[in-house]
Motif scaffolding. Structure first.
Motif, PDB file in Angstrom:
ATOM      1  N   PHE A  84     -44.530 -79.412  15.489  1.00 48.35           N
ATOM      2  CA  PHE A  84     -43.448 -79.639  14.185  1.00 48.35           C
ATOM      3  C   PHE A  84     -42.629 -78.829  13.842  1.00 48.35           C
ATOM      4  CE2 PHE A  84     -42.328 -80.141  10.183  1.00 48.35           C
ATOM      5  CZ  PHE A  84     -41.346 -81.080   9.996  1.00 48.35           C
ATOM      6  N   ILE A  85     -42.989 -77.948  13.470  1.00 43.09           N
ATOM      7  CA  ILE A  85     -42.317 -76.412  13.554  1.00 43.09           C
ATOM      8  C   ILE A  85     -41.183 -76.384  14.566  1.00 43.09           C
ATOM      9  CG2 ILE A  85     -41.619 -74.497  13.061  1.00 43.09           C
ATOM     10  CD1 ILE A  85     -44.561 -74.594  11.358  1.00 43.09           C
ATOM     11  N   VAL A  86     -41.599 -76.388  15.786  1.00 44.23           N
ATOM     12  CA  VAL A  86     -40.736 -76.162  17.082  1.00 44.23           C
ATOM     13  C   VAL A  86     -40.042 -76.734  16.873  1.00 44.23           C
ATOM     14  CG1 VAL A  86     -40.562 -75.490  19.464  1.00 44.23           C
ATOM     15  CG2 VAL A  86     -42.661 -74.107  18.098  1.00 44.23           C
ATOM     16  N   ALA A  87     -40.188 -77.904  16.771  1.00 43.07           N
ATOM     17  CA  ALA A  87     -39.552 -79.436  16.890  1.00 43.07           C
ATOM     18  C   ALA A  87     -38.107 -79.542  15.536  1.00 43.07           C
ATOM     19  CB  ALA A  87     -40.237 -80.718  17.126  1.00 43.07           C
ATOM     20  N   ILE A  88     -38.712 -79.487  14.742  1.00 43.26           N
ATOM     21  CA  ILE A  88     -37.481 -79.237  13.247  1.00 43.26           C
ATOM     22  C   ILE A  88     -36.633 -78.086  13.883  1.00 43.26           C
ATOM     23  CG2 ILE A  88     -38.712 -77.900  12.060  1.00 43.26           C
ATOM     24  CD1 ILE A  88     -36.735 -81.653  11.480  1.00 43.26           C
ATOM     25  N   ALA A  89     -37.446 -77.176  14.556  1.00 48.84           N
ATOM     26  CA  ALA A  89     -36.310 -76.033  14.969  1.00 48.84           C
ATOM     27  C   ALA A  89     -34.683 -75.956  15.667  1.00 48.84           C
ATOM     28  CB  ALA A  89     -37.005 -74.542  14.416  1.00 48.84           C
ATOM     29  N   THR A  90     -35.372 -76.947  16.279  1.00 47.45           N
ATOM     30  CA  THR A  90     -34.074 -77.444  17.544  1.00 47.45           C
ATOM     31  C   THR A  90     -33.163 -78.342  16.626  1.00 47.45           C
ATOM     32  OG1 THR A  90     -35.266 -79.615  18.116  1.00 47.45           O
ATOM     33  CG2 THR A  90     -36.005 -77.639  19.082  1.00 47.45           C
ATOM     34  N   ASP A  91     -33.344 -78.979  16.057  1.00 44.91           N
ATOM     35  CA  ASP A  91     -31.902 -79.568  14.785  1.00 44.91           C
ATOM     36  C   ASP A  91     -31.082 -78.091  14.408  1.00 44.91           C
ATOM     37  OD1 ASP A  91     -30.281 -81.382  13.005  1.00 44.91           O
ATOM     38  OD2 ASP A  91     -31.462 -80.399  10.864  1.00 44.91           O
ATOM     39  N   GLY A  92     -30.952 -76.954  14.460  1.00 43.28           N
ATOM     40  CA  GLY A  92     -30.225 -76.020  14.221  1.00 43.28           C
ATOM     41  C   GLY A  92     -29.756 -75.801  15.912  1.00 43.28           C
ATOM     42  N   VAL A  93     -30.653 -75.608  16.859  1.00 42.70           N
ATOM     43  CA  VAL A  93     -29.733 -75.290  17.742  1.00 42.70           C
ATOM     44  C   VAL A  93     -29.058 -76.508  18.522  1.00 42.70           C
ATOM     45  CG1 VAL A  93     -31.227 -75.004  20.360  1.00 42.70           C
ATOM     46  CG2 VAL A  93     -32.634 -73.966  18.470  1.00 42.70           C
ATOM     47  N   ASP A  94     -29.243 -77.676  18.305  1.00 39.45           N
ATOM     48  CA  ASP A  94     -29.050 -78.539  19.338  1.00 39.45           C
ATOM     49  C   ASP A  94     -27.058 -78.638  18.426  1.00 39.45           C
ATOM     50  OD1 ASP A  94     -28.649 -80.091  16.862  1.00 39.45           O
ATOM     51  OD2 ASP A  94     -29.924 -81.647  17.995  1.00 39.45           O
ATOM     52  N   GLY A  95     -27.055 -78.668  17.408  1.00 39.91           N
ATOM     53  CA  GLY A  95     -25.896 -78.316  16.628  1.00 39.91           C
ATOM     54  C   GLY A  95     -25.233 -77.087  16.329  1.00 39.91           C
ATOM     55  N   TYR A  96     -25.847 -75.932  16.559  1.00 41.12           N
ATOM     56  CA  TYR A  96     -25.086 -74.572  17.041  1.00 41.12           C
ATOM     57  C   TYR A  96     -24.489 -74.326  18.310  1.00 41.12           C
ATOM     58  CZ  TYR A  96     -24.313 -69.638  18.651  1.00 41.12           C
ATOM     59  OH  TYR A  96     -23.825 -68.671  19.616  1.00 41.12           O
ATOM     60  N   ILE A  97     -24.663 -75.449  19.664  1.00 44.84           N
ATOM     61  CA  ILE A  97     -24.896 -75.909  20.536  1.00 44.84           C
ATOM     62  C   ILE A  97     -23.349 -76.570  20.771  1.00 44.84           C
ATOM     63  CG2 ILE A  97     -24.735 -75.802  23.359  1.00 44.84           C
ATOM     64  CD1 ILE A  97     -27.861 -75.078  22.795  1.00 44.84           C
ATOM     65  N   ALA A  98     -23.866 -77.260  20.051  1.00 46.66           N
ATOM     66  CA  ALA A  98     -22.044 -78.237  19.246  1.00 46.66           C
ATOM     67  C   ALA A  98     -21.259 -77.532  19.492  1.00 46.66           C
ATOM     68  CB  ALA A  98     -23.206 -79.270  19.458  1.00 46.66           C
ATOM     69  N   ARG A  99     -21.406 -76.967  18.348  1.00 51.90           N
ATOM     70  CA  ARG A  99     -20.254 -76.205  17.519  1.00 51.90           C
ATOM     71  C   ARG A  99     -19.540 -75.085  17.998  1.00 51.90           C
ATOM     72  NH1 ARG A  99     -23.409 -77.596  13.545  1.00 51.90           N
ATOM     73  NH2 ARG A  99     -24.892 -75.827  13.794  1.00 51.90           N
ATOM     74  N   ARG A 100     -20.367 -74.475  18.977  1.00 50.96           N
ATOM     75  CA  ARG A 100     -20.309 -72.804  19.970  1.00 50.96           C
ATOM     76  C   ARG A 100     -19.441 -73.457  20.876  1.00 50.96           C
ATOM     77  NH1 ARG A 100     -18.292 -69.328  22.037  1.00 50.96           N
ATOM     78  NH2 ARG A 100     -19.575 -67.338  22.323  1.00 50.96           N
ATOM     79  N   TYR A 101     -19.601 -74.744  21.233  1.00 54.26           N
ATOM     80  CA  TYR A 101     -19.099 -74.844  22.458  1.00 54.26           C
ATOM     81  C   TYR A 101     -17.993 -75.934  22.836  1.00 54.26           C
ATOM     82  CZ  TYR A 101     -21.922 -71.718  24.958  1.00 54.26           C
ATOM     83  OH  TYR A 101     -22.482 -69.993  25.504  1.00 54.26           O
ATOM     84  N   ASN A 102     -18.306 -76.676  21.458  1.00 53.45           N
ATOM     85  CA  ASN A 102     -17.112 -77.403  20.969  1.00 53.45           C
ATOM     86  C   ASN A 102     -17.021 -79.114  21.764  1.00 53.45           C
ATOM     87  OD1 ASN A 102     -14.696 -78.114  19.882  1.00 53.45           O
ATOM     88  ND2 ASN A 102     -12.950 -77.786  21.277  1.00 53.45           N
ATOM     89  N   ILE A 103     -17.979 -79.054  22.060  1.00 48.81           N
ATOM     90  CA  ILE A 103     -18.492 -80.200  22.378  1.00 48.81           C
ATOM     91  C   ILE A 103     -19.884 -81.216  21.455  1.00 48.81           C
ATOM     92  CG2 ILE A 103     -19.135 -79.852  25.114  1.00 48.81           C
ATOM     93  CD1 ILE A 103     -21.672 -78.864  24.652  1.00 48.81           C
ATOM     94  N   VAL A 104     -18.776 -81.541  20.007  1.00 49.68           N
ATOM     95  CA  VAL A 104     -19.561 -82.042  19.211  1.00 49.68           C
ATOM     96  C   VAL A 104     -19.090 -83.486  19.691  1.00 49.68           C
ATOM     97  CG1 VAL A 104     -19.624 -82.954  16.969  1.00 49.68           C
ATOM     98  CG2 VAL A 104     -19.500 -80.477  17.516  1.00 49.68           C
ATOM     99  N   SER A 105     -20.354 -84.042  19.472  1.00 47.27           N
ATOM    100  CA  SER A 105     -19.506 -85.895  20.278  1.00 47.27           C
ATOM    101  C   SER A 105     -19.797 -86.963  19.256  1.00 47.27           C
ATOM    102  CB  SER A 105     -20.251 -85.924  21.369  1.00 47.27           C
ATOM    103  OG  SER A 105     -21.658 -86.547  20.948  1.00 47.27           O
ATOM    104  N   ASP A 106     -19.298 -88.342  18.828  1.00 46.26           N
ATOM    105  CA  ASP A 106     -19.068 -88.810  17.720  1.00 46.26           C
ATOM    106  C   ASP A 106     -21.648 -89.148  18.181  1.00 46.26           C
ATOM    107  OD1 ASP A 106     -17.268 -89.327  16.704  1.00 46.26           O
ATOM    108  OD2 ASP A 106     -16.926 -91.018  17.969  1.00 46.26           O
ATOM    109  N   LEU A 107     -21.671 -89.182  19.810  1.00 51.17           N
ATOM    110  CA  LEU A 107     -23.234 -89.768  19.302  1.00 51.17           C
ATOM    111  C   LEU A 107     -23.892 -88.923  19.444  1.00 51.17           C
ATOM    112  CD1 LEU A 107     -25.347 -91.979  21.441  1.00 51.17           C
ATOM    113  CD2 LEU A 107     -25.290 -90.685  23.139  1.00 51.17           C
ATOM    114  N   GLY A 108     -23.926 -87.351  19.434  1.00 49.37           N
ATOM    115  CA  GLY A 108     -24.290 -86.827  18.362  1.00 49.37           C
ATOM    116  C   GLY A 108     -24.334 -86.985  16.583  1.00 49.37           C
ATOM    117  N   LYS A 109     -23.350 -86.520  16.684  1.00 53.71           N
ATOM    118  CA  LYS A 109     -23.580 -86.856  15.304  1.00 53.71           C
ATOM    119  C   LYS A 109     -23.879 -88.530  14.805  1.00 53.71           C
ATOM    120  CE  LYS A 109     -18.287 -85.533  14.340  1.00 53.71           C
ATOM    121  NZ  LYS A 109     -17.348 -85.881  14.053  1.00 53.71           N
TER     122      LYS A 109
END
Length: 195
Positions: free
Chosen positions: A44-69
């Motif tokens: 659970f802790i590892v899985a919930i921590a990925t919430d920050g990872v996917d958001g960081y990657i999306a913002r860092r590389y400017n690949i934020v999508s409506d599907l992701g939101k």
């Protein structure tokens, strides 16, 4: 370095797929404080921590999508919702807490799908804060931390940490749900007024 545009969404989907595995681990030995219970807590802790990872990657590389939101908050709700249900099944969390959380989460999720053709309802700051406190509260409640020591002071500290963080999480769950309703009602009124 280029990152494939679907990487954040793949991480989000992986978080959703972790939920049934996590629930099985949590319930498999009746919630006893053995290896499966620890594994469930860690997963659970590892899985919930990925919430920050996917958001960081999306913002860092400017690949934020409506599907992701759309998917990101749903993934959080699936994982945390399953955790709340699991703890209630084990008798470690009152069902009224789980029901309050699920009503709010399912209600907002259904609303997201209703308005998705009009606009994507992204997570607001209070909703994000709610998710953080839910994650912290569940990360304390899921692993059998009390079993690490027989000392009464330790057992009491774990119990209080769990109660305080869970209380804050529930209050924020209710408050953020009300905030979403008010914000959307104002936006709808404003849209009608501009026509």
């Amino acid at each position: 370095m280029a990152v494939h545009p679907q990487v954040p969404n793949a991480i989000t989907i992986a978080r959703i797929l972790c939920a049934p595995v996590f629930l099985w681990m949590l319930l498999a030995d009746g919630g006893a404080g053995g290896g499966l219970r620890w594994a469930a807590g860690v997963l659970f802790i590892v899985a919930i921590a990925t919430d920050g990872v996917d958001g960081y990657i999306a913002r860092r590389y400017n690949i934020v999508s409506d599907l992701g939101k759309l998917l990101d908050p749903i993934a959080d709700k699936v994982l945390t919702g399953v955790a709340f249900v699991g703890l209630s099944i084990l008798g470690e969390l009152p069902w009224w807490v789980t029901i309050v959380v699920l009503v709010r989460e399912i209600g907002i999720t259904v609303y997201r799908f209703i308005v998705v053709s009009d606009h994507v309802l992204a997570a607001a700051w209070m909703g994000k804060l709610k998710t953080v406190f839910q994650a912290v509260a569940l990360s304390i409640a899921l692993p059998p931390l009390a079993s690490l020591s027989d000392a009464e002071a330790w057992q009491t500290s774990v119990w209080w940490a769990s109660v305080v963080t869970m209380t804050i999480a529930v209050v924020l769950t209710i408050a953020s749900g009300i905030d979403y309703v008010i914000t959307e009602a104002r936006a709808a009124r404003k849209a009608r007024g501009s026509r």
